[in-house]
Enzyme design. Structure first.
Site, mmCIF file in Angstrom:
data_model
loop_
_atom_site.group_PDB
_atom_site.id
_atom_site.type_symbol
_atom_site.label_atom_id
_atom_site.label_comp_id
_atom_site.label_asym_id
_atom_site.label_seq_id
_atom_site.Cartn_x
_atom_site.Cartn_y
_atom_site.Cartn_z
ATOM 1 N N TYR A 24 2.382 -2.135 17.576
ATOM 2 C CA TYR A 24 0.983 -2.525 17.319
ATOM 3 C C TYR A 24 0.468 -1.796 16.071
ATOM 4 O O TYR A 24 -0.206 -2.385 15.224
ATOM 5 C CB TYR A 24 0.121 -2.196 18.552
ATOM 6 C CG TYR A 24 -1.362 -2.172 18.277
ATOM 7 C CD1 TYR A 24 -2.054 -3.330 17.941
ATOM 8 C CD2 TYR A 24 -2.084 -0.972 18.342
ATOM 9 C CE1 TYR A 24 -3.414 -3.297 17.670
ATOM 10 C CE2 TYR A 24 -3.443 -0.927 18.076
ATOM 11 C CZ TYR A 24 -4.103 -2.089 17.741
ATOM 12 O OH TYR A 24 -5.448 -2.044 17.470
ATOM 13 N N SER A 106 -13.526 3.473 15.355
ATOM 14 C CA SER A 106 -13.511 2.008 15.338
ATOM 15 C C SER A 106 -14.468 1.447 16.385
ATOM 16 O O SER A 106 -14.688 2.061 17.434
ATOM 17 C CB SER A 106 -12.088 1.532 15.645
ATOM 18 O OG SER A 106 -12.089 0.187 16.039
ATOM 19 N N GLN A 127 -17.371 2.653 12.400
ATOM 20 C CA GLN A 127 -16.975 1.357 11.823
ATOM 21 C C GLN A 127 -17.467 0.221 12.700
ATOM 22 O O GLN A 127 -17.311 0.231 13.922
ATOM 23 C CB GLN A 127 -15.450 1.285 11.690
ATOM 24 C CG GLN A 127 -14.931 -0.055 11.199
ATOM 25 C CD GLN A 127 -14.464 -0.958 12.329
ATOM 26 O OE1 GLN A 127 -13.956 -0.475 13.330
ATOM 27 N NE2 GLN A 127 -14.657 -2.256 12.179
ATOM 28 N N TYR A 129 -17.516 -4.061 13.222
ATOM 29 C CA TYR A 129 -17.007 -5.388 12.879
ATOM 30 C C TYR A 129 -18.154 -6.395 12.908
ATOM 31 O O TYR A 129 -19.136 -6.202 13.618
ATOM 32 C CB TYR A 129 -15.969 -5.839 13.920
ATOM 33 C CG TYR A 129 -14.567 -5.390 13.649
ATOM 34 C CD1 TYR A 129 -13.943 -5.695 12.446
ATOM 35 C CD2 TYR A 129 -13.843 -4.689 14.606
ATOM 36 C CE1 TYR A 129 -12.639 -5.295 12.203
ATOM 37 C CE2 TYR A 129 -12.524 -4.290 14.369
ATOM 38 C CZ TYR A 129 -11.940 -4.599 13.167
ATOM 39 O OH TYR A 129 -10.656 -4.219 12.922
ATOM 40 N N THR A 155 -16.627 -3.468 8.326
ATOM 41 C CA THR A 155 -15.353 -4.121 7.997
ATOM 42 C C THR A 155 -15.548 -5.628 7.905
ATOM 43 O O THR A 155 -15.983 -6.263 8.861
ATOM 44 C CB THR A 155 -14.294 -3.779 9.062
ATOM 45 O OG1 THR A 155 -14.152 -2.357 9.080
ATOM 46 C CG2 THR A 155 -12.958 -4.419 8.745
ATOM 47 N N ARG A 164 -0.263 -11.563 14.311
ATOM 48 C CA ARG A 164 0.624 -10.393 14.391
ATOM 49 C C ARG A 164 1.805 -10.763 15.279
ATOM 50 O O ARG A 164 1.759 -10.596 16.491
ATOM 51 C CB ARG A 164 -0.140 -9.210 14.984
ATOM 52 C CG ARG A 164 -1.525 -9.002 14.404
ATOM 53 C CD ARG A 164 -1.572 -7.875 13.407
ATOM 54 N NE ARG A 164 -2.881 -7.821 12.767
ATOM 55 C CZ ARG A 164 -3.944 -7.178 13.267
ATOM 56 N NH1 ARG A 164 -3.829 -6.518 14.404
ATOM 57 N NH2 ARG A 164 -5.085 -7.191 12.629
ATOM 58 N N LYS A 251 -15.865 -2.409 3.951
ATOM 59 C CA LYS A 251 -14.402 -2.215 3.991
ATOM 60 C C LYS A 251 -13.678 -3.558 4.021
ATOM 61 O O LYS A 251 -13.983 -4.415 4.855
ATOM 62 C CB LYS A 251 -14.037 -1.414 5.240
ATOM 63 C CG LYS A 251 -12.543 -1.196 5.441
ATOM 64 C CD LYS A 251 -12.299 -0.182 6.549
ATOM 65 C CE LYS A 251 -10.834 0.069 6.790
ATOM 66 N NZ LYS A 251 -10.191 -0.958 7.607
ATOM 67 N N HIS A 275 -6.587 -4.121 5.007
ATOM 68 C CA HIS A 275 -6.457 -3.831 6.438
ATOM 69 C C HIS A 275 -5.034 -3.370 6.769
ATOM 70 O O HIS A 275 -4.493 -3.678 7.836
ATOM 71 C CB HIS A 275 -6.826 -5.070 7.255
ATOM 72 C CG HIS A 275 -7.560 -4.775 8.532
ATOM 73 N ND1 HIS A 275 -8.914 -4.945 8.665
ATOM 74 C CD2 HIS A 275 -7.133 -4.318 9.736
ATOM 75 C CE1 HIS A 275 -9.271 -4.633 9.896
ATOM 76 N NE2 HIS A 275 -8.215 -4.241 10.572
ATOM 77 N N ARG A 278 -2.522 -6.182 7.669
ATOM 78 C CA ARG A 278 -2.610 -6.740 9.022
ATOM 79 C C ARG A 278 -3.407 -8.037 9.061
ATOM 80 O O ARG A 278 -3.579 -8.625 10.111
ATOM 81 C CB ARG A 278 -3.275 -5.720 9.961
ATOM 82 C CG ARG A 278 -2.499 -4.440 10.067
ATOM 83 C CD ARG A 278 -3.318 -3.325 10.671
ATOM 84 N NE ARG A 278 -3.487 -3.432 12.110
ATOM 85 C CZ ARG A 278 -2.576 -3.114 13.009
ATOM 86 N NH1 ARG A 278 -1.398 -2.679 12.607
ATOM 87 N NH2 ARG A 278 -2.821 -3.217 14.295
#
Ligand SMILES: Cc1cc2nc3c(=O)[nH]c(=O)nc-3n(C[C@H](O)[C@H](O)[C@H](O)COP(=O)(O)O)c2cc1C
Length: 381
Positions: A24, A106, A127, A129, A155, A164, A251, A275, A278
Protein backbone atom coordinates in the site's frame (compact mmCIF):
# COMPACT_ATOMS: atom_id res chain seq x y z
CA UNK A 1 19.55 -6.30 9.23
CA UNK A 2 21.96 -3.38 9.26
CA UNK A 3 20.24 -0.06 8.61
CA UNK A 4 22.25 2.76 7.12
CA UNK A 5 19.82 4.42 4.71
CA UNK A 6 16.15 4.90 3.84
CA UNK A 7 16.53 2.16 1.24
CA UNK A 8 17.59 -0.21 4.03
CA UNK A 9 14.45 0.75 5.91
CA UNK A 10 12.43 -0.09 2.82
CA UNK A 11 13.92 -3.59 2.65
CA UNK A 12 13.50 -4.12 6.40
CA UNK A 13 9.87 -2.93 6.16
CA UNK A 14 9.24 -5.40 3.37
CA UNK A 15 9.98 -8.17 5.89
CA UNK A 16 8.43 -6.71 9.01
CA UNK A 17 5.16 -5.25 7.74
CA UNK A 18 2.52 -7.55 6.19
CA UNK A 19 2.46 -7.35 2.37
CA UNK A 20 -0.94 -5.61 2.19
CA UNK A 21 0.44 -2.69 4.21
CA UNK A 22 3.94 -2.72 2.71
CA UNK A 23 2.65 -2.57 -0.86
CA UNK A 24 0.00 0.00 0.00
CA UNK A 25 2.89 2.37 0.79
CA UNK A 26 5.45 1.09 -1.69
CA UNK A 27 3.17 0.99 -4.71
CA UNK A 28 1.93 3.60 -7.15
CA UNK A 29 -0.78 3.82 -9.76
CA UNK A 30 -1.19 1.88 -13.03
CA UNK A 31 2.21 0.79 -14.40
CA UNK A 32 4.06 2.84 -11.74
CA UNK A 33 6.13 4.72 -14.32
CA UNK A 34 5.77 8.08 -12.57
CA UNK A 35 6.64 6.48 -9.26
CA UNK A 36 9.81 5.10 -10.81
CA UNK A 37 10.73 8.36 -12.56
CA UNK A 38 10.24 10.36 -9.38
CA UNK A 39 13.15 8.44 -7.91
CA UNK A 40 15.38 8.05 -10.97
CA UNK A 41 14.97 11.62 -12.33
CA UNK A 42 16.08 12.98 -8.97
CA UNK A 43 18.92 10.52 -8.52
CA UNK A 44 20.16 11.23 -12.06
CA UNK A 45 20.71 14.93 -11.33
CA UNK A 46 24.45 15.51 -11.08
CA UNK A 47 25.58 17.57 -8.12
CA UNK A 48 28.33 20.06 -8.85
CA UNK A 49 31.29 19.25 -6.64
CA UNK A 50 33.24 22.26 -5.38
CA UNK A 51 36.12 22.19 -2.89
CA UNK A 52 38.29 24.30 -0.54
CA UNK A 53 35.67 26.86 0.49
CA UNK A 54 35.71 26.41 4.32
CA UNK A 55 32.48 24.59 5.00
CA UNK A 56 33.15 24.21 8.73
CA UNK A 57 29.95 26.05 9.74
CA UNK A 58 27.02 24.43 7.98
CA UNK A 59 23.47 25.46 8.74
CA UNK A 60 20.46 23.44 7.58
CA UNK A 61 17.87 25.52 9.45
CA UNK A 62 15.11 27.43 7.66
CA UNK A 63 12.10 29.49 8.61
CA UNK A 64 8.81 28.56 6.99
CA UNK A 65 5.44 30.17 7.72
CA UNK A 66 6.89 31.66 10.89
CA UNK A 67 8.17 28.30 12.17
CA UNK A 68 11.79 27.23 12.60
CA UNK A 69 12.67 23.96 10.87
CA UNK A 70 15.92 22.17 11.75
CA UNK A 71 16.13 21.18 8.11
CA UNK A 72 14.01 21.97 5.04
CA UNK A 73 11.73 18.95 5.38
CA UNK A 74 8.22 18.25 6.64
CA UNK A 75 6.69 14.81 7.17
CA UNK A 76 4.08 14.45 4.42
CA UNK A 77 0.47 13.43 5.07
CA UNK A 78 0.10 9.67 4.79
CA UNK A 79 -3.32 8.05 5.06
CA UNK A 80 -3.60 5.09 7.45
CA UNK A 81 -0.08 5.83 8.71
CA UNK A 82 -1.19 4.49 12.07
CA UNK A 83 -1.13 0.98 10.59
CA UNK A 84 2.69 0.99 10.30
CA UNK A 85 3.36 1.13 14.04
CA UNK A 86 1.22 1.22 17.16
CA UNK A 87 -0.73 4.50 16.97
CA UNK A 88 1.73 5.36 14.21
CA UNK A 89 0.74 8.97 13.65
CA UNK A 90 1.53 9.79 17.28
CA UNK A 91 4.96 8.14 17.01
CA UNK A 92 5.81 9.88 13.72
CA UNK A 93 4.66 13.26 15.06
CA UNK A 94 6.81 12.83 18.17
CA UNK A 95 9.81 11.89 16.03
CA UNK A 96 9.31 14.97 13.84
CA UNK A 97 9.01 17.18 16.92
CA UNK A 98 12.17 15.72 18.47
CA UNK A 99 14.07 16.41 15.24
CA UNK A 100 12.70 19.94 14.87
CA UNK A 101 10.42 19.61 11.85
CA UNK A 102 6.62 19.65 11.38
CA UNK A 103 4.44 16.57 11.00
CA UNK A 104 1.38 16.66 8.74
CA UNK A 105 -1.65 14.62 9.75
CA UNK A 106 -3.70 13.18 6.88
CA UNK A 107 -7.47 13.57 6.76
CA UNK A 108 -7.64 9.77 6.66
CA UNK A 109 -5.35 9.04 9.60
CA UNK A 110 -5.94 6.29 12.11
CA UNK A 111 -5.36 8.56 15.11
CA UNK A 112 -7.77 11.47 15.34
CA UNK A 113 -6.41 15.04 15.36
CA UNK A 114 -6.71 15.47 19.13
CA UNK A 115 -4.87 12.22 19.95
CA UNK A 116 -1.82 13.45 18.03
CA UNK A 117 -1.81 17.08 19.17
CA UNK A 118 -2.12 15.94 22.81
CA UNK A 119 1.15 14.00 22.41
CA UNK A 120 3.28 16.86 21.04
CA UNK A 121 4.03 20.50 21.83
CA UNK A 122 5.02 21.64 18.35
CA UNK A 123 2.02 22.78 16.27
CA UNK A 124 1.03 20.10 13.80
CA UNK A 125 0.13 20.65 10.14
CA UNK A 126 -3.17 19.25 8.94
CA UNK A 127 -4.01 17.94 5.46
CA UNK A 128 -7.48 18.18 4.02
CA UNK A 129 -8.93 16.46 0.98
CA UNK A 130 -11.63 17.95 -1.20
CA UNK A 131 -14.66 15.84 -0.35
CA UNK A 132 -18.25 15.88 -1.49
CA UNK A 133 -19.41 16.17 2.07
CA UNK A 134 -18.58 19.82 2.82
CA UNK A 135 -20.01 19.28 6.31
CA UNK A 136 -17.18 16.86 7.01
CA UNK A 137 -14.60 19.33 5.70
CA UNK A 138 -15.94 22.07 7.96
CA UNK A 139 -16.09 19.68 10.90
CA UNK A 140 -12.42 18.60 10.61
CA UNK A 141 -11.24 22.14 9.91
CA UNK A 142 -12.91 23.35 13.09
CA UNK A 143 -11.27 20.55 15.05
CA UNK A 144 -7.87 21.21 13.49
CA UNK A 145 -8.19 24.86 14.41
CA UNK A 146 -9.29 24.09 17.97
CA UNK A 147 -6.39 21.65 18.37
CA UNK A 148 -3.89 24.38 17.39
CA UNK A 149 -2.79 23.07 13.98
CA UNK A 150 -0.62 25.70 12.35
CA UNK A 151 -0.68 25.08 8.59
CA UNK A 152 -3.39 23.66 6.37
CA UNK A 153 -2.25 21.46 3.50
CA UNK A 154 -4.99 21.24 0.94
CA UNK A 155 -4.54 18.27 -1.38
CA UNK A 156 -6.02 18.85 -4.81
CA UNK A 157 -4.62 16.03 -6.94
CA UNK A 158 -7.21 13.49 -5.84
CA UNK A 159 -10.52 14.53 -7.36
CA UNK A 160 -10.73 10.83 -8.15
CA UNK A 161 -8.46 8.06 -6.84
CA UNK A 162 -5.80 6.58 -9.15
CA UNK A 163 -5.97 2.86 -9.89
CA UNK A 164 -3.61 1.04 -7.52
CA UNK A 165 -3.30 -2.41 -9.03
CA UNK A 166 -0.80 -3.58 -6.45
CA UNK A 167 -3.43 -3.27 -3.72
CA UNK A 168 -5.52 -5.98 -5.37
CA UNK A 169 -2.54 -8.31 -5.59
CA UNK A 170 -1.44 -7.69 -2.02
CA UNK A 171 -4.81 -8.26 -0.33
CA UNK A 172 -5.38 -4.60 0.55
CA UNK A 173 -8.42 -4.75 -1.69
CA UNK A 174 -10.05 -7.35 -3.92
CA UNK A 175 -11.40 -10.86 -3.34
CA UNK A 176 -10.80 -12.67 -0.05
CA UNK A 177 -9.03 -9.61 1.33
CA UNK A 178 -10.02 -10.27 4.98
CA UNK A 179 -8.71 -13.82 5.05
CA UNK A 180 -5.58 -12.87 3.12
CA UNK A 181 -4.83 -10.06 5.54
CA UNK A 182 -5.38 -12.33 8.54
CA UNK A 183 -2.98 -14.90 7.11
CA UNK A 184 -0.40 -12.20 6.46
CA UNK A 185 -0.75 -10.91 10.02
CA UNK A 186 -0.14 -14.40 11.41
CA UNK A 187 3.12 -14.64 9.50
CA UNK A 188 4.22 -11.16 10.66
CA UNK A 189 3.97 -11.58 14.44
CA UNK A 190 5.81 -8.38 15.40
CA UNK A 191 3.34 -6.29 13.43
CA UNK A 192 0.38 -8.43 14.53
CA UNK A 193 1.19 -7.76 18.19
CA UNK A 194 2.32 -4.14 17.91
CA UNK A 195 -0.32 -2.85 15.51
CA UNK A 196 -2.89 -5.63 15.00
CA UNK A 197 -3.56 -6.15 18.72
CA UNK A 198 -2.05 -3.25 20.67
CA UNK A 199 -2.67 -0.57 18.05
CA UNK A 200 -6.47 -0.69 18.08
CA UNK A 201 -8.82 0.85 17.17
CA UNK A 202 -7.96 0.61 13.48
CA UNK A 203 -10.63 3.04 12.45
CA UNK A 204 -10.09 6.32 10.61
CA UNK A 205 -10.15 8.58 13.66
CA UNK A 206 -11.29 11.81 11.99
CA UNK A 207 -13.91 10.22 9.77
CA UNK A 208 -15.37 8.00 12.51
CA UNK A 209 -15.71 10.98 14.85
CA UNK A 210 -17.81 12.71 12.19
CA UNK A 211 -19.98 9.82 11.01
CA UNK A 212 -20.53 8.55 14.55
CA UNK A 213 -19.75 4.98 13.49
CA UNK A 214 -16.51 3.12 13.11
CA UNK A 215 -15.06 3.58 9.61
CA UNK A 216 -12.39 0.93 9.35
CA UNK A 217 -9.67 -0.03 6.89
CA UNK A 218 -12.12 -2.05 4.82
CA UNK A 219 -14.47 0.89 4.42
CA UNK A 220 -11.53 3.20 3.75
CA UNK A 221 -11.17 2.68 0.01
CA UNK A 222 -14.94 2.61 -0.48
CA UNK A 223 -15.45 5.75 1.60
CA UNK A 224 -12.69 7.58 -0.28
CA UNK A 225 -14.03 6.48 -3.66
CA UNK A 226 -17.52 7.67 -2.82
CA UNK A 227 -16.41 10.95 -1.34
CA UNK A 228 -13.86 12.40 -3.72
CA UNK A 229 -15.33 15.27 -5.64
CA UNK A 230 -14.44 15.58 -9.32
CA UNK A 231 -16.47 18.79 -9.61
CA UNK A 232 -14.01 20.79 -7.51
CA UNK A 233 -12.60 24.07 -8.85
CA UNK A 234 -10.69 27.03 -7.39
CA UNK A 235 -13.99 28.74 -6.58
CA UNK A 236 -14.93 25.94 -4.16
CA UNK A 237 -11.78 26.61 -2.17
CA UNK A 238 -12.63 30.19 -1.34
CA UNK A 239 -14.66 29.45 1.78
CA UNK A 240 -11.76 27.40 3.13
CA UNK A 241 -9.29 30.24 2.60
CA UNK A 242 -11.72 32.56 4.38
CA UNK A 243 -12.36 30.05 7.15
CA UNK A 244 -8.70 29.15 7.86
CA UNK A 245 -6.65 31.99 9.41
CA UNK A 246 -3.27 30.26 9.21
CA UNK A 247 -1.02 29.50 6.25
CA UNK A 248 -2.65 27.45 3.49
CA UNK A 249 -0.64 25.25 1.16
CA UNK A 250 -2.02 23.69 -2.04
CA UNK A 251 -0.59 20.19 -2.53
CA UNK A 252 -0.49 18.46 -5.90
CA UNK A 253 0.71 21.18 -8.29
CA UNK A 254 2.64 19.95 -11.32
CA UNK A 255 2.17 22.73 -13.87
CA UNK A 256 3.38 26.36 -13.88
CA UNK A 257 -0.09 27.62 -14.88
CA UNK A 258 -1.67 25.93 -11.86
CA UNK A 259 1.12 27.35 -9.69
CA UNK A 260 0.26 30.85 -10.96
CA UNK A 261 -3.42 30.17 -10.16
CA UNK A 262 -2.40 29.23 -6.63
CA UNK A 263 -0.62 32.60 -6.30
CA UNK A 264 -3.70 34.44 -7.66
CA UNK A 265 -5.89 32.48 -5.26
CA UNK A 266 -3.82 33.78 -2.35
CA UNK A 267 -2.30 30.52 -1.12
CA UNK A 268 0.81 30.81 1.02
CA UNK A 269 2.50 27.80 -0.48
CA UNK A 270 2.29 24.95 -2.95
CA UNK A 271 3.61 21.42 -2.89
CA UNK A 272 4.97 20.38 -6.25
CA UNK A 273 3.84 16.78 -6.12
CA UNK A 274 2.33 13.94 -8.09
CA UNK A 275 1.24 12.26 -4.87
CA UNK A 276 4.30 10.01 -4.95
CA UNK A 277 3.25 8.53 -8.29
CA UNK A 278 -0.01 7.30 -6.80
CA UNK A 279 -2.39 9.26 -9.02
CA UNK A 280 -1.78 10.04 -12.69
CA UNK A 281 0.74 7.54 -13.97
CA UNK A 282 2.60 9.13 -16.87
CA UNK A 283 2.57 12.56 -15.22
CA UNK A 284 5.92 14.33 -14.98
CA UNK A 285 8.17 13.50 -12.08
CA UNK A 286 8.38 16.28 -9.52
CA UNK A 287 12.06 16.78 -10.35
CA UNK A 288 11.15 17.45 -13.99
CA UNK A 289 8.14 19.65 -13.17
CA UNK A 290 9.80 21.78 -10.51
CA UNK A 291 12.20 24.06 -12.49
CA UNK A 292 9.54 25.63 -14.72
CA UNK A 293 7.22 26.08 -11.72
CA UNK A 294 10.04 27.79 -9.81
CA UNK A 295 10.70 30.02 -12.83
CA UNK A 296 7.02 31.01 -12.81
CA UNK A 297 6.33 31.66 -9.11
CA UNK A 298 9.53 31.58 -6.99
CA UNK A 299 9.39 34.41 -4.50
CA UNK A 300 5.61 34.91 -4.91
CA UNK A 301 4.72 31.82 -2.91
CA UNK A 302 6.61 29.21 -0.85
CA UNK A 303 7.45 26.16 -2.92
CA UNK A 304 7.58 22.76 -1.28
CA UNK A 305 8.32 19.66 -3.30
CA UNK A 306 7.94 15.94 -2.74
CA UNK A 307 7.77 12.62 -4.60
CA UNK A 308 10.88 10.51 -4.94
CA UNK A 309 13.04 11.86 -2.09
CA UNK A 310 14.98 8.94 -0.65
CA UNK A 311 17.99 10.61 0.97
CA UNK A 312 19.46 13.93 2.05
CA UNK A 313 21.14 14.43 -1.32
CA UNK A 314 17.68 14.40 -2.92
CA UNK A 315 16.59 17.20 -0.57
CA UNK A 316 19.53 19.30 -1.78
CA UNK A 317 18.62 18.45 -5.37
CA UNK A 318 14.99 19.60 -4.88
CA UNK A 319 16.25 22.85 -3.33
CA UNK A 320 18.63 23.34 -6.25
CA UNK A 321 15.71 22.90 -8.65
CA UNK A 322 13.86 25.72 -6.89
CA UNK A 323 12.07 24.33 -3.82
CA UNK A 324 12.15 26.25 -0.53
CA UNK A 325 11.48 23.05 1.43
CA UNK A 326 10.52 19.41 0.89
CA UNK A 327 8.05 16.84 2.11
CA UNK A 328 9.06 13.28 2.94
CA UNK A 329 6.60 10.45 2.27
CA UNK A 330 7.56 6.81 1.90
CA UNK A 331 11.02 7.31 3.39
CA UNK A 332 9.54 7.94 6.84
CA UNK A 333 6.76 5.36 6.44
CA UNK A 334 9.30 2.55 5.92
CA UNK A 335 11.25 3.68 9.00
CA UNK A 336 8.05 3.88 11.04
CA UNK A 337 7.12 0.34 10.02
CA UNK A 338 10.50 -0.98 11.10
CA UNK A 339 11.14 0.83 14.37
CA UNK A 340 8.35 3.32 15.12
CA UNK A 341 9.39 6.68 16.53
CA UNK A 342 13.05 5.67 16.93
CA UNK A 343 13.13 4.57 13.30
CA UNK A 344 11.78 7.90 12.03
CA UNK A 345 14.21 9.81 14.25
CA UNK A 346 17.12 7.76 12.94
CA UNK A 347 16.00 8.25 9.35
CA UNK A 348 15.86 12.02 9.87
CA UNK A 349 19.36 11.95 11.40
CA UNK A 350 20.59 10.00 8.37
CA UNK A 351 18.99 12.52 5.97
CA UNK A 352 20.57 15.42 7.86
CA UNK A 353 24.02 13.84 7.69
CA UNK A 354 23.53 13.20 3.98
CA UNK A 355 22.56 16.84 3.52
CA UNK A 356 25.73 17.87 5.33
CA UNK A 357 27.84 15.88 2.88
CA UNK A 358 25.98 17.31 -0.11
CA UNK A 359 26.20 20.88 1.17
CA UNK A 360 29.90 20.58 2.07
CA UNK A 361 30.88 19.15 -1.29
CA UNK A 362 28.76 21.56 -3.33
CA UNK A 363 30.12 24.42 -1.18
CA UNK A 364 26.76 25.64 0.11
CA UNK A 365 26.97 26.73 3.73
CA UNK A 366 23.32 27.49 4.29
CA UNK A 367 20.03 26.55 2.68
CA UNK A 368 19.52 29.91 0.99
CA UNK A 369 22.91 29.46 -0.75
CA UNK A 370 21.61 26.43 -2.66
CA UNK A 371 20.61 27.38 -6.22
CA UNK A 372 20.64 25.69 -9.61
CA UNK A 373 24.38 26.30 -9.50
CA UNK A 374 24.59 23.27 -7.23
CA UNK A 375 23.76 21.09 -10.25
CA UNK A 376 25.76 20.32 -13.38
CA UNK A 377 23.92 20.97 -16.63
CA UNK A 378 24.60 17.62 -18.26
CA UNK A 379 23.24 18.79 -21.62
CA UNK A 380 26.20 21.17 -21.92
CA UNK A 381 28.87 18.52 -21.38
C1 LIG B 1 0.86 5.24 1.84
C2 LIG B 1 0.68 6.66 1.38
C3 LIG B 1 -0.48 7.34 1.76
C4 LIG B 1 -0.65 8.67 1.37
N1 LIG B 1 -1.75 9.36 1.82
C5 LIG B 1 -1.87 10.67 1.54
C6 LIG B 1 -2.91 11.44 2.12
O1 LIG B 1 -3.73 10.94 2.88
N2 LIG B 1 -2.99 12.74 1.77
C7 LIG B 1 -2.09 13.35 0.92
O2 LIG B 1 -2.19 14.54 0.64
N3 LIG B 1 -1.08 12.64 0.39
C8 LIG B 1 -0.93 11.33 0.70
N4 LIG B 1 0.13 10.63 0.20
C9 LIG B 1 1.15 11.32 -0.62
C10 LIG B 1 2.25 11.90 0.26
O3 LIG B 1 1.78 12.95 1.04
C11 LIG B 1 3.42 12.42 -0.58
O4 LIG B 1 2.94 13.33 -1.52
C12 LIG B 1 4.17 11.30 -1.30
O5 LIG B 1 4.31 10.19 -0.47
C13 LIG B 1 5.54 11.82 -1.73
O6 LIG B 1 6.21 10.86 -2.49
P1 LIG B 1 7.32 9.86 -1.89
O7 LIG B 1 6.58 8.88 -1.05
O8 LIG B 1 7.92 9.25 -3.10
O9 LIG B 1 8.29 10.67 -1.07
C14 LIG B 1 0.33 9.30 0.57
C15 LIG B 1 1.48 8.60 0.20
C16 LIG B 1 1.66 7.30 0.61
C17 LIG B 1 2.93 6.60 0.23
Amino acid sequence: MIISSANDYREAARRRVPPFMFHYADGGSFAERTLERNVTDLADLALRQRVLKDMSKLDTEIELFGEKLAMPAVLAPVGACGMYARRGEVQAAQAAENKGIPFTLSTVSICPIEEVTAAIKRPMWFQLYVLKDRGFMKHVLERAKAAGCSTLVFTVDMPTPGARYRDRHSGMSGDYKEIRRTLQAVTHPFWAWDVGIKGKPHTLGNVSAYTGKAVGLDDYVVWLGENFDPSISWKDLEWIRDFWDGPMVIKGILDPEDAKDAVRFGADGIVVSNHGGRQLDGALSSARALPSIADAVKGDIKILADSGIRNGLDIVRMLALGADATMLGRAFVYALGVAGKAGVENMLDIFKKEMHVAMTLTSNQKISDITRDALVDLSKL
